[in-house]
Design a protein around this motif. Structure first.
Motif, PDB file in Angstrom:
ATOM      1  N   HIS A  32       0.837  -1.203   0.000  1.00  0.00           N
ATOM      2  CA  HIS A  32       0.000   0.000   0.000  1.00  0.00           C
ATOM      3  C   HIS A  32       0.876   1.258   0.000  1.00  0.00           C
ATOM      4  O   HIS A  32       0.641   2.186  -0.785  1.00  0.00           O
ATOM      5  N   SER A  33       1.897   1.292   0.856  1.00  0.00           N
ATOM      6  CA  SER A  33       2.792   2.454   0.922  1.00  0.00           C
ATOM      7  C   SER A  33       3.487   2.682  -0.416  1.00  0.00           C
ATOM      8  O   SER A  33       3.599   3.815  -0.886  1.00  0.00           O
ATOM      9  N   ARG A  70       2.941   6.004  -2.842  1.00  0.00           N
ATOM     10  CA  ARG A  70       4.117   6.791  -3.247  1.00  0.00           C
ATOM     11  C   ARG A  70       4.219   6.887  -4.757  1.00  0.00           C
ATOM     12  O   ARG A  70       4.444   7.968  -5.323  1.00  0.00           O
ATOM     13  N   GLU A  71       4.086   5.757  -5.429  1.00  0.00           N
ATOM     14  CA  GLU A  71       4.203   5.753  -6.882  1.00  0.00           C
ATOM     15  C   GLU A  71       3.100   6.577  -7.544  1.00  0.00           C
ATOM     16  O   GLU A  71       3.323   7.241  -8.551  1.00  0.00           O
ATOM     17  N   GLY A  88       3.544  10.181  -9.681  1.00  0.00           N
ATOM     18  CA  GLY A  88       3.100  10.157 -11.067  1.00  0.00           C
ATOM     19  C   GLY A  88       3.645   8.981 -11.855  1.00  0.00           C
ATOM     20  O   GLY A  88       3.520   8.938 -13.080  1.00  0.00           O
ATOM     21  N   ASN A  89       4.241   8.018 -11.168  1.00  0.00           N
ATOM     22  CA  ASN A  89       4.785   6.842 -11.855  1.00  0.00           C
ATOM     23  C   ASN A  89       3.697   5.859 -12.261  1.00  0.00           C
ATOM     24  O   ASN A  89       3.889   5.057 -13.178  1.00  0.00           O
ATOM     25  N   HIS A 126      -8.961  -0.010   0.451  1.00  0.00           N
ATOM     26  CA  HIS A 126      -9.085   1.407   0.121  1.00  0.00           C
ATOM     27  C   HIS A 126      -7.983   1.814  -0.834  1.00  0.00           C
ATOM     28  O   HIS A 126      -6.963   1.157  -0.949  1.00  0.00           O
ATOM     29  N   THR A 127      -8.233   2.893  -1.543  1.00  0.00           N
ATOM     30  CA  THR A 127      -7.273   3.374  -2.530  1.00  0.00           C
ATOM     31  C   THR A 127      -6.865   4.796  -2.184  1.00  0.00           C
ATOM     32  O   THR A 127      -7.607   5.517  -1.530  1.00  0.00           O
ATOM     33  N   PRO A 128      -5.688   5.214  -2.627  1.00  0.00           N
ATOM     34  CA  PRO A 128      -5.254   6.570  -2.304  1.00  0.00           C
ATOM     35  C   PRO A 128      -6.081   7.605  -3.054  1.00  0.00           C
ATOM     36  O   PRO A 128      -6.531   7.361  -4.172  1.00  0.00           O
ATOM     37  N   ARG A 129      -6.307   8.720  -2.402  1.00  0.00           N
ATOM     38  CA  ARG A 129      -7.017   9.826  -3.040  1.00  0.00           C
ATOM     39  C   ARG A 129      -6.037  10.602  -3.890  1.00  0.00           C
ATOM     40  O   ARG A 129      -4.858  10.695  -3.561  1.00  0.00           O
TER      41      ARG A 129
END
Length: 149
Positions: free
Chosen positions: A113-114, A118-119, A123-124, A141-144
């Motif tokens: 998840h981390s 980060r990626e 923008g990777n 859950h997914t990152p906003r």
């Protein structure tokens, strides 16, 4: 000319830039959360100067917890490179006994998840790719998407 300490620290910064923080990885030996990047002493072109030893290549660094990093480095200082494969095996075995499979799976999920967050922030990978990776891995859950200020 930069000091050996400066170059040593710069090499470690390159590892973080290339691979991300070690805390976003599981320890290569025991499987709990890593804390530091450790040089594995396998680079044939390693640099040794003024008491500092490092590799210019990020490929020769492992994510390790502090406990295993200290033990690995201590073994190298006391016995040299030849013992490191056996030390890695011993530390891995000890870690398997210290942390159960459930703990290692939880660490793997958290570090994945981390890495994904980060990626995405760098923008990777796109938010859509990140969401697909989360779904594939079973993450809940997914990152906003966040605006950089």
């Amino acid at each position: 000319m930069p000091t050996a300490e400066y170059e040593y620290k710069a090499a470690h910064k390159r590892v973080v830039t290339a691979k991300g923080p070690a805390s976003h990885k599981a320890c290569a030996f025991c499987g709990t959360f890593a804390a530091e990047w450790a040089y594995n002493h396998q680079d044939p072109a390693e640099v040794y100067r003024d008491g500092y030893l490092w590799s210019e290549s990020t490929a020769y660094y492992l994510p390790l917890c502090k406990r295993d990093h200290r033990a690995y480095d201590r073994a190298f200082r006391q016995h040299g490179k030849a013992v490191l494969p056996a030390v890695a095996d011993t530390l891995t075995e000890a870690g398997q006994q210290r942390y159960d499979e459930e703990h290692r799976q939880a660490v793997a999920a958290s570090t994945f998840h981390s890495w994904r967050v980060r990626e995405t922030a760098l923008g990777n990978i796109t938010p859509e790719q990140s969401a697909a990776l989360a779904e594939t891995s079973g993450e809940h859950h997914t990152p906003r998407a966040t605006a950089l200020i």
